[in-house]
Design an enzyme around this catalytic site. Structure first.
Site, PDB file in Angstrom:
ATOM      1  CB  SER A   1      -0.917  -0.132   1.236  1.00 19.48           C
ATOM      2  OG  SER A   1      -1.861   0.902   0.953  1.00 19.48           O
TER       3      SER A   1
ATOM      4  CD  GLU B   1      -5.088  -3.702  -4.161  1.00 14.27           C
ATOM      5  OE1 GLU B   1      -5.485  -3.384  -2.912  1.00 14.27           O
ATOM      6  OE2 GLU B   1      -4.052  -4.549  -4.448  1.00 14.27           O
TER       7      GLU B   1
ATOM      8  CG  HIS C   1      -5.592  -2.127   0.186  1.00 12.89           C
ATOM      9  ND1 HIS C   1      -4.683  -2.133  -0.889  1.00 12.89           N
ATOM     10  CD2 HIS C   1      -5.433  -1.707   1.377  1.00 12.89           C
ATOM     11  CE1 HIS C   1      -3.701  -1.375  -0.512  1.00 12.89           C
ATOM     12  NE2 HIS C   1      -3.968  -0.826   0.818  1.00 12.89           N
TER      13      HIS C   1
END
Length: 495
Positions: free
Chosen positions: A181, A303, A399
């Protein structure tokens, strides 16, 4: 190898546990406090005696809530190191945490390095400053402030590792940096920066939000709102040097909510273009900034769900916001194409999930893979496995869901809800695949070795993408349509 080691700055004493040496809370820079607040990282001063490294150091101030824990501090530039008690010239793996540049720390149990160390890898994780202290740019108001303080922390940590890791059994000429991330975005920034040449050999970027690099003018939109909400005038920015951290938190949380209302689709914080990062990262990589570095890069299949389902305020909340984002950036003529491209997904929420995935993570990752594959060996992946809890909650392969699998750590926190009910043999199979691939890459520069099928190098012709799932597979050019649509669209770049 003992638990007392000699570094460039003095002796450090850790502890041994089940055959693994551990050093926690090792200082890698001066504490960025007092006159060093809003200044870039400064090299440590050598110490006399033995530095005790037996417990976690302070964590950075967290900018995702108004709570301040007693172990949050501006004095946070510490690292943790794990290594086999017996070993030398071992490959080195450096983990950079994510958290939107707003929260996270190296002491999170998800980032424990014990299992890497058992496999003969020296594992390092370090803190860097977050939020306003690390990534807000006040230089346009007052030149005594520095830009990219958080990035400077990351670069300083890598220099420290390069200079000292041999004392801990590591090979300074075989260093892999990795992150997820915002940590994945940090990997791309470090690949691009001219200040990192020779500090690492390989890189792994999991779900990088590559686009959160801002011009000074774009960053000013954030800081203007911050000052407005704090009641500080442009000529009074010096007051930030003594502001209480809690007050700073309040201001930043308001910015997070406000910025998406005024400028939908713009990142709240991130690196800015300056001497540490003289251009947008992908443009620097095109020029060969990371020519000597091998890369793994990839995303998760869903995501966008974690952000859309939770109502995370940093991202557009509906097609009204998408329309305004396009209008703000002179792309309003693209709106009919977006409706057509995402028409197959039912409901506005599902469409938003896909748009967020594509715009914020997937397309820019492909762009980086396209660029770096010409410079050095590049491997692209997609993580598709959907744990039972994530399926029930409508999150899919969300995610961050792969992080404890890739790092072979205990599944804790909110991720435990997603993974609840998954048979242990399936989890072990996934870990053997993805963590095994990471280990092979760290050791040899090639992720193959124990995967059931060959992970082929990425090239712009085939765009071969390895799919991690219960049964692994290969897909060529799996995102052609969305990549062709979004790849040349830049948002809030030319303000």
């Amino acid at each position: 190898m003992g638990v007392i080691v000699e570094t460039k700055y003095g002796k450090v004493e850790g502890f041994e546990e089940n055959g693994i040496n551990k050093w926690f809370g090792v200082p890698y820079a001066k504490a960025p406090v007092g006159e060093l607040r809003f200044k870039r990282a400064v090299e440590s001063t050598p110490w006399t005696g033995i530095c005790q490294a037996k417990k976690q150091g302070n964590i950075p101030y967290q900018f995702n809530n108004l709570e301040i824990k007693d172990y949050e501090s501006e004095d946070c530039l510490y690292m943790n190191i794990w290594a086999k008690a017996v070993g030398k010239n071992m490959p080195v793996f450096v983990w950079i945490y994510g958290g939107s540049y707003a929260f996270g720390s190296c002491s999170d149990p998800t980032y424990d390095g014990t299992n890497f160390a058992k496999e003969g890898v020296v594992y390092v994780a370090f803190n860097y400053r977050l939020g306003a202290f690390g990534f807000y740019d006040f230089t346009m108001y007052d030149k005594s402030f520095h830009s990219n303080c958080g990035l400077s922390d990351q670069i300083m940590a890598l220099r420290w590792i390069k200079e000292n890791i041999e004392a801990f059994g590591g090979d300074k000429d075989n260093i892999t940096i990795a992150g997820e991330s915002a940590g994945g975005a940090a990997i791309i920034n470090l690949l691009a920066s001219p200040k990192t040449k020779g500090l690492f050999n390989k890189a792994i970027a999991e779900s990088p939000s590559v686009g959160c690099a801002l011009s000074h003018n774009t960053a000013k939109l954030n800081t203007d709102i911050c000052l407005e909400k704090l009641g500080i005038k442009a000529n009074e920015v010096y007051k930030l040097k003594t502001i209480e951290p809690l007050d700073m938190k309040k201001g930043i949380l308001i910015v997070r909510d406000e910025i998406v209302k005024r400028y939908p689709g713009m990142y709240v914080q991130g690196v800015v273009i300056d001497d540490l990062l003289p251009d947008f990262p992908w443009k620097l990589m095109e020029k060969g900034s990371a020519e000597g570095v091998k890369l793994i890069i990839g995303t998760n299949h869903n995501e966008g769900t974690l952000f859309v389902n939770s109502g995370y305020s940093m991202f557009p909340k509906g097609f009204k916001d998408i329309e305004e984002m396009l209008r703000n950036n002179d792309y309003i003529d693209k709106l009919p194409e977006i409706y057509k491209l995402y028409d197959k997904f039912e409901g506005e929420m599902s469409k938003l999930q896909e748009i967020l995935k594509d715009k914020a993570f997937l397309v820019d990752s492909i762009k980086v893979a396209e660029i770096q594959s010409v410079k050095n060996d590049t491997y692209m992946y997609r993580f598709d496995y959907v744990p039972k809890g994530a399926e029930i909650g409508g999150y899919g392969a969300a995610h961050a869901i792969e992080v404890p699998i890739a790092l072979n750590t205990k599944i804790e926190g909110f991720l435990a809800v997603f993974w609840k009910g998954v048979p242990e043999n399936i989890i072990e199979k996934l870990k053997n695949n993805i963590n095994g691939a990471w280990l092979n890459f760290v050791k040899t520069g090639n992720p193959n070795g124990n995967l059931p099928i060959e992970w082929k190098k990425y090239d712009s012709k085939n765009r071969s993408t390895f799919i991690f799932d219960e049964i692994n597979s290969i897909e060529n050019n799996p995102a052609k349509e969305v990549y062709d649509f979004w790849k040349d669209m830049e948002f809030y770049r030319n303000l």
